[in-house]
Design an enzyme around this catalytic site. Structure first.
Site, PDB file in Angstrom:
ATOM      1  N   ASN A   7       0.931  -1.214   0.148  1.00  0.00           N
ATOM      2  CA  ASN A   7      -0.021   0.091  -0.024  1.00  0.00           C
ATOM      3  C   ASN A   7       0.994   1.358   0.148  1.00  0.00           C
ATOM      4  O   ASN A   7       1.495   1.734   1.005  1.00  0.00           O
ATOM      5  CB  ASN A   7      -0.622  -0.024   1.422  1.00  0.00           C
ATOM      6  CG  ASN A   7      -1.961   0.935   1.236  1.00  0.00           C
ATOM      7  OD1 ASN A   7      -1.832   2.069   0.422  1.00  0.00           O
ATOM      8  ND2 ASN A   7      -2.608   1.149   2.254  1.00  0.00           N
ATOM      9  N   HIS A 184     -13.197   1.942  -0.357  1.00  0.00           N
ATOM     10  CA  HIS A 184     -13.417   0.818   0.725  1.00  0.00           C
ATOM     11  C   HIS A 184     -13.897  -0.609   0.129  1.00  0.00           C
ATOM     12  O   HIS A 184     -14.309  -1.224   0.670  1.00  0.00           O
ATOM     13  CB  HIS A 184     -13.978   1.058   1.985  1.00  0.00           C
ATOM     14  CG  HIS A 184     -13.555   2.137   2.694  1.00  0.00           C
ATOM     15  ND1 HIS A 184     -14.612   2.870   3.468  1.00  0.00           N
ATOM     16  CD2 HIS A 184     -12.552   2.668   2.864  1.00  0.00           C
ATOM     17  CE1 HIS A 184     -13.848   4.111   4.116  1.00  0.00           C
ATOM     18  NE2 HIS A 184     -12.553   3.839   3.859  1.00  0.00           N
ATOM     19  N   ARG A 245     -13.305  14.025   8.113  1.00  0.00           N
ATOM     20  CA  ARG A 245     -14.087  14.490   6.844  1.00  0.00           C
ATOM     21  C   ARG A 245     -15.458  14.623   6.949  1.00  0.00           C
ATOM     22  O   ARG A 245     -16.028  13.920   7.954  1.00  0.00           O
ATOM     23  CB  ARG A 245     -13.720  13.152   5.979  1.00  0.00           C
ATOM     24  CG  ARG A 245     -12.589  13.084   5.207  1.00  0.00           C
ATOM     25  CD  ARG A 245     -12.235  12.185   4.089  1.00  0.00           C
ATOM     26  NE  ARG A 245     -11.621  11.028   4.592  1.00  0.00           N
ATOM     27  CZ  ARG A 245     -11.467   9.637   4.227  1.00  0.00           C
ATOM     28  NH1 ARG A 245     -12.216   9.476   3.246  1.00  0.00           N
ATOM     29  NH2 ARG A 245     -10.520   8.911   4.763  1.00  0.00           N
ATOM     30  N   GLU A 388      -7.836  -5.864   5.275  1.00  0.00           N
ATOM     31  CA  GLU A 388      -7.479  -5.327   3.888  1.00  0.00           C
ATOM     32  C   GLU A 388      -6.408  -6.070   3.181  1.00  0.00           C
ATOM     33  O   GLU A 388      -6.425  -6.435   1.836  1.00  0.00           O
ATOM     34  CB  GLU A 388      -7.478  -3.899   3.821  1.00  0.00           C
ATOM     35  CG  GLU A 388      -8.967  -3.185   4.257  1.00  0.00           C
ATOM     36  CD  GLU A 388      -9.109  -1.837   3.789  1.00  0.00           C
ATOM     37  OE1 GLU A 388      -9.266  -1.027   4.769  1.00  0.00           O
ATOM     38  OE2 GLU A 388      -9.201  -1.631   2.608  1.00  0.00           O
TER      39      GLU A 388
END
Ligand code: ADP
Length: 402
Positions: A7, A184, A245, A388
């Site tokens: 990542n 996501h 956010r 993930e």
């Protein structure tokens, strides 16, 4: 068979080496502060086992290439490493944030795929560029291993036009691909698959609402195993209240702030992404701190909890209307997995819609996937830890093994 999952961010590279035969993590690492005067390198070998050991170093890391090479030096270290040579890595999976409309699934990286990721840079300027940097470096260092791109957006490419279009001049979609994409996706797909297994039902027959609540938050309506709507939009700003956010706001807010506060669009965008959400409401964005503050009588922390959980409930209601029949609601990610209060508040008042949470099961904590609804709840409720990296590794296996 060992897979490397990467990542790559603008100033960091996170990675894991996973033995796919047993799906165990052999090493997990982080290269941070790339390009700064002192960078940070950290690798944990055999995490969570009694053989666990850690290597930490502070050193200048000029760029992604030197970051990846330093990480590789640790992984191949004759004393403590877990591979002898780059060719011991059977395949590499790269997290890529934005696949635009080009990718409906994970894919083997070819020159055409690199060009398409590059073409989508305008949709996620910071992320896609950083992801590409990581891919290019890995392709050089691990020249013999197949490399696979796994997109945050791909799972949501099944959304129908009625869900993905904004009601804007159509030319914006035709010319600039302005539409809702969702993110996501790897996490939503992973927990949906785990949920189907727990329901003992083929995923293709499951209607689910998956609720990912971490620093970033999103919710997905899954009909017969595919995403039909999701709360994040063209960028990861729309929808739920997140750590920093804002989620949904009136789009006319930008003009108001410009005219009344003299803010330019860059400042407004930074505020909505970095200074809003839970942090905007109460000054804190770590949910554990917010609970402590609220318990100590901080009214704004209580307000932040109320606003976030109310927004969650509103979206769950909307997605129940989208789906009609819902087999299960799944909570995942840092807050979703660990916060019984947020889960209970997010489902409050939904008994009439067949959602009956079991307070004891909800407040228990195991770290394992588990059901938290009452036995007679028409809609079942689960907590399912997301993973993930493992999800990316499984995607890679699907691509390289056909
Ligand atoms: P990211 O989106 O960065 O992957 P995570 O999924 O790790 O984030 O979630 C981070 C959030 O989870 C933070 O708000 C953190 O406070 C919250 N969290 C972690 N552990 C707990 C806990 N035990 N109770 C409540 N919230 C928690």
């Amino acid at each position: 068979m060992k897979f490397l999952v990467i990542n790559s961010g603008s100033s960091s590279i996170k990675y894991q080496v996973i033995d796919m035969t047993t799906e165990t993590v052999l090493a997990t690492g982080l290269v941070e502060r790339i390009g700064e005067t002192t960078g940070h390198l950290q690798t944990t070998f055999y995490p969570g086992t009694d053989q666990e050991r850690e290597s930490v170093a502070e050193q200048a890391i000029a760029d992604h290439d030197s970051g990846m090479r330093s990480a590789l030096a640790l992984l191949t270290d004759p004393e403590q490493g877990i591979i002898a040579h780059t060719t011991d890595i059977a395949a590499i999976g790269h997290r890529v944030v934005h696949g635009g409309e080009d990718f409906r699934a994970s894919t083997l990286i070819t020159p055409a795929v690199l060009a398409a990721i590059e073409r989508n840079i305008p949709l996620a300027p910071l992320h896609n560029q950083a992801n590409l940097d990581g891919i290019r470096v890995a392709m050089e260092i691990f020249a013999d291993s197949p490399q696979v791109a796994v997109f945050d957006t791909a799972f949501h490419q099944t959304m129908p036009p009625r869900a993905f279009h904004y009601a804007l001049p159509y030319a914006l979609y035709e010319q600039d691909r302005v539409r809702r994409y969702g993110f996501h996706g790897t996490s939503h797909r992973f927990v949906a698959g785990e949920c189907a297994r727990l329901l003992a039902k083929p995923l293709a027959q499951c209607n689910l609402i998956t609720v990912h609540l971490g620093n970033g938050c999103s919710m997905t309506a899954i009909e017969n195993g595919v995403s039909v709507d999701t709360s994040l939009g063209m960028t990861p700003l729309e929808g739920l209240v997140m750590g920093t956010r804002c989620g949904d706001v009136d789009p006319a807010l930008h003009l108001f702030l410009h005219q009344n506060k003299g803010m330019d669009l860059v400042a407004i965008d930074a505020m909505l992404n970095k200074e809003s959400g839970l942090k905007g409401l109460c000054g804190l964005n770590d949910m554990r701190d917010i609970h402590k503050a609220a318990a100590g009588g901080d009214e704004r922390a209580a307000l932040a909890l109320a606003v976030q959980t109310y927004r969650n409930r509103k979206y769950i209601g909307a997605f129940m209307a989208v789906l009609g029949r819902v087999d299960a609601i799944v909570f995942t990610a840092g807050i979703g997995e660990n916060d019984p209060f947020v889960r209970a508040e997010s489902l409050k008042g939904l008994e009439a819609f067949g959602v009956r949470l079991d307070p004891d099961k909800n407040s228990g904590h195991t770290g394992e996937a588990r059901i938290i609804s009452q036995n007679d709840s028409r809609v079942r409720v689960f907590v399912i830890p997301t993973n993930e990296e493992l999800a990316i590794a499984r995607e890679v296996a699907g691509v390289v093994q056909g």
